[in-house]
Design a protein around this motif. Structure first.
Motif, PDB file in Angstrom:
ATOM      1  N   GLU B  66       0.846  -1.192   0.000  1.00 17.49           N
ATOM      2  CA  GLU B  66       0.000   0.000   0.000  1.00 17.49           C
ATOM      3  C   GLU B  66       0.878   1.236   0.000  1.00 17.49           C
ATOM      4  OE1 GLU B  66      -3.189  -0.302   2.642  1.00 17.49           O
ATOM      5  OE2 GLU B  66      -3.864   1.754   2.329  1.00 17.49           O
ATOM      6  N   SER B  67       0.670   2.056  -1.014  1.00 15.96           N
ATOM      7  CA  SER B  67       1.409   3.313  -1.074  1.00 15.96           C
ATOM      8  C   SER B  67       0.414   4.441  -0.849  1.00 15.96           C
ATOM      9  CB  SER B  67       2.073   3.464  -2.445  1.00 15.96           C
ATOM     10  OG  SER B  67       1.098   3.744  -3.421  1.00 15.96           O
ATOM     11  N   ALA B  70      -1.990   4.024  -3.961  1.00 13.43           N
ATOM     12  CA  ALA B  70      -2.875   2.895  -4.256  1.00 13.43           C
ATOM     13  C   ALA B  70      -2.530   1.685  -3.408  1.00 13.43           C
ATOM     14  CB  ALA B  70      -2.732   2.531  -5.733  1.00 13.43           C
ATOM     15  N   VAL B  71      -3.436   0.718  -3.423  1.00 11.79           N
ATOM     16  CA  VAL B  71      -3.188  -0.577  -2.816  1.00 11.79           C
ATOM     17  C   VAL B  71      -3.011  -1.561  -3.971  1.00 11.79           C
ATOM     18  CG1 VAL B  71      -4.045  -2.312  -1.207  1.00 11.79           C
ATOM     19  CG2 VAL B  71      -4.760   0.072  -0.957  1.00 11.79           C
ATOM     20  N   SER B  72      -1.883  -2.282  -3.988  1.00 13.12           N
ATOM     21  CA  SER B  72      -1.614  -3.184  -5.106  1.00 13.12           C
ATOM     22  C   SER B  72      -1.396  -4.600  -4.599  1.00 13.12           C
ATOM     23  CB  SER B  72      -0.359  -2.744  -5.856  1.00 13.12           C
ATOM     24  OG  SER B  72      -0.469  -1.395  -6.226  1.00 13.12           O
TER      25      SER B  72
END
Lengths: 425, 133
Positions: B66-67, B70-72
């Motif tokens: 999670e940045s 966004a959440v990837s």
């Protein structure tokens, strides 16, 4: 390759500085620079941040009937809007509101600046200049009014954060005079050297600016409107002046997380194609004292007073920094697990955290000892039934579900409204 | 954003299309995300990793990163059993940004089929893929 968008005058500078660029509206804009969005967000809380916001649009409304046209189209009652006294909008003051369609939905939000009683600057979002101009023209009838769209003819940069006045003090001619009597939502000067107003706010090199005590971060600071040819030199001069104050250039990611924590809506995401009511921004509507109606008639008013389906928009704050992805899309579930709405914005305010349930900011005077927050997820939900502050709901996307609390405020100890004097020391 | 020539792409690891890397250490694989991935994501604020002992097949999600943006999802570049996770990332997720191939590693995998690493890209192939993005 992704199709490239329009470029602001700072585009090459952004790229040279290693910014991560992304398309926002029609423009290629910086998301963050080398320092990263977290450092940029924190800089605005504790020092200052500089934002290129020249993708935004401005429209000039001028003429004997300019005020009358705005009274008809803009949600705020310009006769009853300034301060606790609710006095009329006057020259040198500005006011936030929305432009609604007849059905009560939002065309865009805006700040209206009164330059004089026949001359108003209407600042709207990226790409919205033509649409707002057309909307105003369609309602102008026989009125004596000229509407001109300044899209791409104006540079705009925001200096936000507690050190902003001291930084601008280094680049302004006669800063003491400029900062005197400049409360929140007031402004001085003009970007057009031909205007008699322009001598009121001038940079050291003689460049006239319109300096406004507004912004979209919830923090103390300024928006600067300037002619495009002066934009890049002014940016570089302010950045240089800010070196001693830990000023950071900031991208749109920090702008988004700061505004979410400050409870400010992003147009066409948190407000948009549904009636503008039952939301945290009803202060932009001209309700009368007992909220039985409005103090003026305006476009969209009838629709808001005769709603068919009630929808409610609320702010929320999570229990930690984990987000859901609003575009996933993400649903709002009530305690029984029933879907009651959708997530409009979900961002992480990196300056705040919970301690014994209560939200503190790194700027809170009473923060716990050793407080080092990792951030809190926050944003807005749109639901089909009314909720009370303190109620919890679950937000669920395709990855995870998180419990969040319905709140009336998010980041404490914000500085936007504080008196100028404390920031000049 | 880093220019292609600024990216740190070590030669001793293999790369997956989803930007995970795998390093072979004795009979085990160490997995993380590439310098390109961390640069695209921006400040990483949270990393969710699987339980030790979980058996996951190639391509299955093993966690999320999670940045601020966004959440990837994170995908298994090879199938296998999770032997260890990098517990330091719970307190210091920013290690993924600062040392993506070192202290920012994510999981240690006992591979089910060790040859799966052979189909992953070497540095040269990964660089070619990035140039095409």
């Amino acid at each position: 390759m992704v199709e490239t968008g329009k470029k602001t005058r700072l585009h090459d500078w952004h790229v040279q500085q290693g910014a991560n660029m992304a398309r926002f509206g029609q423009y290629d804009m910086p998301l963050w620079y080398r320092a990263g969005a977290k450092s940029e967000h924190l800089a605005v809380i504790s020092a200052s941040g500089l934002f290129d916001t020249s993708h935004m649009c401005a429209v000039i409304v001028e003429g004997n009937d300019a005020r009358g046209l705005l009274q008809q189209c803009f949600s705020k009652n310009l006769q009853v809007c300034i301060g606790k006294q609710q006095s009329p909008l006057t020259a040198g003051r500005s006011v936030y509101g929305v432009f609604l369609a007849e059905n009560g939905s939002v065309i865009d939000d805006a700040i209206v600046f009164e330059l004089n009683d026949q001359l108003y600057l209407v600042v709207v979002n990226s790409g919205m200049g033509p649409e707002i101009s057309a909307h105003l023209r369609s309602h102008s009838g026989n009125r004596s009014v000229d509407i001109s769209d300044l899209s791409d003819e104006l540079g705009k940069l925001d200096v936000q954060g507690p050190a902003s006045a001291r930084i601008l003090g280094k680049v302004l001619a006669d800063p003491e005079r400029v900062f005197a009597e400049l409360p929140y939502f007031s402004f001085k000067g003009h970007f057009d050297p031909a205007s008699p107003l322009s001598e009121a706010a001038v940079l050291l090199d003689g460049t006239p600016i319109l300096l406004s005590r507004t912004g979209y971060t919830g923090e103390f600071g300024f928006e600067i409107f300037i002619k495009p040819e002066h934009f890049v030199p002014a940016w570089e001069r302010i950045l240089a002046a800010g070196q001693d104050y830990n000023l950071l250039p900031c991208g749109l990611a920090a702008r988004d997380s700061l505004r979410a924590g400050a409870l400010l809506p992003l147009s066409h995401q948190d407000i948009g194609a549904w009636p503008f009511i039952n939301n945290p921004w009803e202060f932009a509507l001209p309700f009368n004292a007992d909220r039985s109606g409005f103090t003026k008639q305006f476009v969209g008013a009838d629709a808001l007073l005769n709603l068919q389906d009630d929808m409610y928009t609320y702010a929320f704050a999570g229990s930690d920094l984990r987000k859901v992805t609003a575009q996933d899309p993400a649903a709002v579930l009530d305690r029984s697990g029933e879907t009651v709405g959708t997530v409009l914005t979900c961002a992480t305010d990196m300056a705040i955290g919970r301690h014994n349930g209560r939200i503190f900011s790194i700027a809170s005077a009473d923060k716990p000892a050793g407080f080092q927050p990792r951030g809190l997820c926050c944003g807005f939900v749109k639901v089909t039934r009314s909720l009370q502050p303190g109620e919890t709901v679950r937000l669920k996307d395709n990855r995870r579900s998180i419990e969040v609390e319905i709140v009336t405020d998010i980041r404490p100890a914000r500085t936007a409204r504080k008196a100028m004097a404390r920031f000049l020391k | 954003m880093k220019e292609i020539h600024e990216l740190n792409l070590p030669e001793e690891v293999r790369y997956a299309e989803d930007h995970e890397w795998v390093r072979s250490e004795e009979s085990k694989f160490i997995v993380g995300i590439s310098d390109y991935a961390q640069d695209q994501l921006g400040d990483i604020v949270f990393v969710e990793l699987p339980e030790v002992g979980a058996a996951l097949s190639k391509g299955e999600a093993f966690g999320t990163v999670e940045s601020v943006k966004a959440v990837s999802e994170l995908y298994m570049p090879v199938g296998g059993t999770i032997l260890a996770i990098n517990g330091e990332l719970e307190e210091s997720p920013e290690l993924v940004n600062s040392q993506p191939y070192g202290q920012g590693w994510m999981i240690e995998v006992q591979p089910g089929e060790a040859k799966e690493i052979d189909v992953l890209m070497d540095q040269k192939a990964y660089l070619e893929m990035l140039k095409g993005l």
